[in-house]
Motif scaffolding. Structure first.
Motif, PDB file in Angstrom:
ATOM      1  N   ARG A  57       0.829  -1.206   0.000  1.00  0.00           N
ATOM      2  CA  ARG A  57       0.000   0.000   0.000  1.00  0.00           C
ATOM      3  C   ARG A  57       0.868   1.263   0.000  1.00  0.00           C
ATOM      4  O   ARG A  57       0.566   2.248  -0.683  1.00  0.00           O
ATOM      5  CB  ARG A  57      -0.902  -0.037   1.235  1.00  0.00           C
ATOM      6  N   GLN A  58       1.962   1.236   0.755  1.00  0.00           N
ATOM      7  CA  GLN A  58       2.866   2.378   0.815  1.00  0.00           C
ATOM      8  C   GLN A  58       3.726   2.515  -0.431  1.00  0.00           C
ATOM      9  O   GLN A  58       4.215   3.593  -0.746  1.00  0.00           O
ATOM     10  CB  GLN A  58       3.791   2.248   2.025  1.00  0.00           C
ATOM     11  N   LEU A  59       3.918   1.383  -1.146  1.00  0.00           N
ATOM     12  CA  LEU A  59       4.864   1.357  -2.256  1.00  0.00           C
ATOM     13  C   LEU A  59       4.483   2.342  -3.358  1.00  0.00           C
ATOM     14  O   LEU A  59       5.352   3.030  -3.911  1.00  0.00           O
ATOM     15  CB  LEU A  59       4.959  -0.061  -2.832  1.00  0.00           C
ATOM     16  N   GLY A  60       3.185   2.416  -3.678  1.00  0.00           N
ATOM     17  CA  GLY A  60       2.755   3.321  -4.734  1.00  0.00           C
ATOM     18  C   GLY A  60       3.079   4.761  -4.396  1.00  0.00           C
ATOM     19  O   GLY A  60       3.577   5.532  -5.249  1.00  0.00           O
ATOM     20  N   LEU A  61       2.837   5.149  -3.154  1.00  0.00           N
ATOM     21  CA  LEU A  61       3.142   6.500  -2.710  1.00  0.00           C
ATOM     22  C   LEU A  61       4.643   6.747  -2.737  1.00  0.00           C
ATOM     23  O   LEU A  61       5.106   7.819  -3.154  1.00  0.00           O
ATOM     24  CB  LEU A  61       2.595   6.701  -1.299  1.00  0.00           C
ATOM     25  N   VAL A 194       3.609  14.548   1.876  1.00  0.00           N
ATOM     26  CA  VAL A 194       3.443  13.264   1.188  1.00  0.00           C
ATOM     27  C   VAL A 194       4.776  12.523   1.122  1.00  0.00           C
ATOM     28  O   VAL A 194       4.845  11.308   1.346  1.00  0.00           O
ATOM     29  CB  VAL A 194       2.876  13.482  -0.229  1.00  0.00           C
ATOM     30  N   ALA A 195       5.846  13.253   0.820  1.00  0.00           N
ATOM     31  CA  ALA A 195       7.168  12.627   0.689  1.00  0.00           C
ATOM     32  C   ALA A 195       7.602  11.980   2.003  1.00  0.00           C
ATOM     33  O   ALA A 195       8.055  10.831   2.026  1.00  0.00           O
ATOM     34  CB  ALA A 195       8.196  13.659   0.238  1.00  0.00           C
ATOM     35  N   TYR A 196       7.464  12.702   3.101  1.00  0.00           N
ATOM     36  CA  TYR A 196       7.887  12.148   4.390  1.00  0.00           C
ATOM     37  C   TYR A 196       6.999  10.985   4.818  1.00  0.00           C
ATOM     38  O   TYR A 196       7.485   9.993   5.382  1.00  0.00           O
ATOM     39  CB  TYR A 196       7.886  13.242   5.463  1.00  0.00           C
ATOM     40  N   THR A 197       5.710  11.088   4.552  1.00  0.00           N
ATOM     41  CA  THR A 197       4.809   9.980   4.879  1.00  0.00           C
ATOM     42  C   THR A 197       5.220   8.721   4.130  1.00  0.00           C
ATOM     43  O   THR A 197       5.258   7.626   4.697  1.00  0.00           O
ATOM     44  CB  THR A 197       3.353  10.345   4.535  1.00  0.00           C
ATOM     45  N   ALA A 198       5.532   8.873   2.849  1.00  0.00           N
ATOM     46  CA  ALA A 198       5.915   7.726   2.029  1.00  0.00           C
ATOM     47  C   ALA A 198       7.253   7.141   2.460  1.00  0.00           C
ATOM     48  O   ALA A 198       7.389   5.922   2.629  1.00  0.00           O
ATOM     49  CB  ALA A 198       5.978   8.145   0.559  1.00  0.00           C
ATOM     50  N   ILE A 199       8.252   8.003   2.656  1.00  0.00           N
ATOM     51  CA  ILE A 199       9.594   7.525   2.966  1.00  0.00           C
ATOM     52  C   ILE A 199       9.658   6.899   4.358  1.00  0.00           C
ATOM     53  O   ILE A 199      10.187   5.794   4.545  1.00  0.00           O
ATOM     54  CB  ILE A 199      10.608   8.673   2.845  1.00  0.00           C
ATOM     55  N   VAL A 200       9.121   7.603   5.357  1.00  0.00           N
ATOM     56  CA  VAL A 200       9.173   7.098   6.724  1.00  0.00           C
ATOM     57  C   VAL A 200       8.340   5.820   6.860  1.00  0.00           C
ATOM     58  O   VAL A 200       8.781   4.824   7.449  1.00  0.00           O
ATOM     59  CB  VAL A 200       8.678   8.166   7.717  1.00  0.00           C
ATOM     60  N   LEU A 225      -2.627  -6.026  -5.297  1.00  0.00           N
ATOM     61  CA  LEU A 225      -1.535  -5.314  -4.630  1.00  0.00           C
ATOM     62  C   LEU A 225      -1.188  -4.019  -5.363  1.00  0.00           C
ATOM     63  O   LEU A 225      -0.954  -2.979  -4.737  1.00  0.00           O
ATOM     64  CB  LEU A 225      -0.296  -6.215  -4.532  1.00  0.00           C
ATOM     65  N   VAL A 226      -1.164  -4.089  -6.687  1.00  0.00           N
ATOM     66  CA  VAL A 226      -0.904  -2.874  -7.478  1.00  0.00           C
ATOM     67  C   VAL A 226      -2.042  -1.880  -7.306  1.00  0.00           C
ATOM     68  O   VAL A 226      -1.824  -0.670  -7.140  1.00  0.00           O
ATOM     69  CB  VAL A 226      -0.713  -3.232  -8.969  1.00  0.00           C
ATOM     70  N   SER A 227      -3.274  -2.378  -7.321  1.00  0.00           N
ATOM     71  CA  SER A 227      -4.440  -1.517  -7.149  1.00  0.00           C
ATOM     72  C   SER A 227      -4.411  -0.820  -5.791  1.00  0.00           C
ATOM     73  O   SER A 227      -4.679   0.381  -5.683  1.00  0.00           O
ATOM     74  CB  SER A 227      -5.727  -2.342  -7.289  1.00  0.00           C
ATOM     75  N   ILE A 228      -4.073  -1.568  -4.744  1.00  0.00           N
ATOM     76  CA  ILE A 228      -3.976  -0.993  -3.398  1.00  0.00           C
ATOM     77  C   ILE A 228      -2.938   0.117  -3.367  1.00  0.00           C
ATOM     78  O   ILE A 228      -3.169   1.199  -2.799  1.00  0.00           O
ATOM     79  CB  ILE A 228      -3.628  -2.091  -2.374  1.00  0.00           C
ATOM     80  N   ALA A 229      -1.783  -0.129  -3.984  1.00  0.00           N
ATOM     81  CA  ALA A 229      -0.705   0.859  -3.973  1.00  0.00           C
ATOM     82  C   ALA A 229      -1.146   2.158  -4.653  1.00  0.00           C
ATOM     83  O   ALA A 229      -0.935   3.255  -4.118  1.00  0.00           O
ATOM     84  CB  ALA A 229       0.527   0.291  -4.674  1.00  0.00           C
ATOM     85  N   LEU A 230      -1.783   2.045  -5.810  1.00  0.00           N
ATOM     86  CA  LEU A 230      -2.193   3.233  -6.558  1.00  0.00           C
ATOM     87  C   LEU A 230      -3.326   3.985  -5.854  1.00  0.00           C
ATOM     88  O   LEU A 230      -3.288   5.213  -5.709  1.00  0.00           O
ATOM     89  CB  LEU A 230      -2.620   2.832  -7.972  1.00  0.00           C
ATOM     90  N   MET A 231      -4.354   3.245  -5.413  1.00  0.00           N
ATOM     91  CA  MET A 231      -5.505   3.886  -4.773  1.00  0.00           C
ATOM     92  C   MET A 231      -5.126   4.563  -3.460  1.00  0.00           C
ATOM     93  O   MET A 231      -5.583   5.670  -3.161  1.00  0.00           O
ATOM     94  CB  MET A 231      -6.609   2.859  -4.531  1.00  0.00           C
ATOM     95  N   ALA A 232      -4.298   3.901  -2.666  1.00  0.00           N
ATOM     96  CA  ALA A 232      -3.896   4.476  -1.382  1.00  0.00           C
ATOM     97  C   ALA A 232      -3.077   5.747  -1.584  1.00  0.00           C
ATOM     98  O   ALA A 232      -3.223   6.711  -0.819  1.00  0.00           O
ATOM     99  CB  ALA A 232      -3.104   3.456  -0.574  1.00  0.00           C
TER     100      ALA A 232
END
Length: 303
Positions: A57-61, A194-200, A225-232
């Motif tokens: 889920r975090q990967l897309g971000l 957004v950047a810090y949320t994704a990285i941390v 899994l891909v859908s979760i990453a993009l939607m989240a």
């Protein structure tokens, strides 16, 4: 849950009314997508570990942030409040993980209903941590709201799985995260948050990942899994934008649409429908939550 409070949290005031229409639209879109993400995540918990699902889920971000940094440079990571940014990332990963662990055991709509204690936790945090004034009416609303939560959970009656307690902890983490979102909206641009949320979040979740990783065996699992990453990723940005362009007391009630979508998805995908007492408790929570938010809106107008 510890929150970085070495210095007082100050929030840059929005325009008197902000852009309410846009804010509501952003929040509604974010809640719709988050509900879809939670539904897909619950489906995947039958075959994959919750940590792996949240990491995906975090990967897309995270990938989106890498592209952003490549285009705009590392200046995207410049923040006036690094501790708050790191704290928000930790809370985002924590709340998502605990919620997905919980929904692997309990119906989605029930978990969503219990998660609605978040606005009351924000009120408690405001009074006890930020020393904000809270009148007797709002305290009564908080007590009634928690009573509604107890009706949904019915502790000691064996109605819900004990894992629903994880939803309470997840709601607390989510509430802290929302407070930090408002604190950061006037200090840093949305792309920095957004950047810090994704990285941390990604860094935190990667630590246990090798110990729980299971290679997806079905094409459907990879698609989800891909859908979760993009939607989240999109949902996260929409919620941050909603809190950036409009007052929190205006857009926060839209969060209750999660109950509608959670019930709908739970019925369509899993055949789960809340029982009568769950509906009663959920309605009490929603009613008192909207009342509390309305009191905050009136207080904001007076000031």
């Amino acid at each position: 849950m510890p929150i970085p409070t070495a210095t007082p949290i100050t929030v840059k005031p929005l325009k008197p009314h902000g852009d309410s229409t846009r804010g509501i639209a952003y929040m509604a879109g974010g809640m719709f997508l988050f509900s879809a993400v939670d539904t897909q995540a619950k489906f995947l918990t039958d075959s994959l570990h919750p940590v792996q699902i949240v990491w995906s889920r975090q990967l897309g971000l995270f990938l989106g942030v890498l592209i952003l940094i490549a285009l705009r440079g590392v200046s995207v990571l410049h923040t006036r409040k690094p501790l708050l940014q790191i704290g928000r990332g930790v809370l985002a990963a924590t709340s998502a993980t605990l919620f997905i662990v919980a929904v692997s055991y309990v119906p989605l709509a029930d978990a969503v209903a219990v998660s609605f204690v978040a606005p009351f936790i924000v009120t408690l945090m405001g009074a006890l941590i930020l020393r904000e004034p809270v009148g007797i009416r709002r305290w009564v609303a908080v007590v009634i709201g928690f009573a509604g939560t107890l009706i949904v959970m019915r502790p000691g009656m064996g109605v819900l799985h004990p894992a629903v307690g994880l939803v309470l902890v997840a709601a607390a983490a989510f509430a802290c995260r929302q407070v930090l979102s408002r604190a950061l909206s006037g200090a840093d641009p949305v792309q920095t948050t957004v950047a810090y949320t994704a990285i941390v979040g990604s860094a935190l979740l990667t630590i246990p990942l090798p110990f729980v990783w299971q290679t997806p065996q079905m094409g459907l699992e990879m698609v989800l899994l891909v859908s979760i990453a993009l939607m989240a990723a999109v949902a996260e940005v929409l919620v941050i934008k909603a809190l950036e362009v409009a007052q929190a007391v205006v857009v926060a009630p839209v969060m209750y649409s999660l109950l509608i979508w959670g019930t709908f998805y739970g019925w369509i995908v899993f055949g789960d429908l809340p029982d009568l007492w769950t509906w009663v408790g959920a309605l009490i929570i929603v009613a008192t939550g909207v009342y509390t938010l309305n009191r905050e809106r009136l207080a904001a107008k007076r000031t």
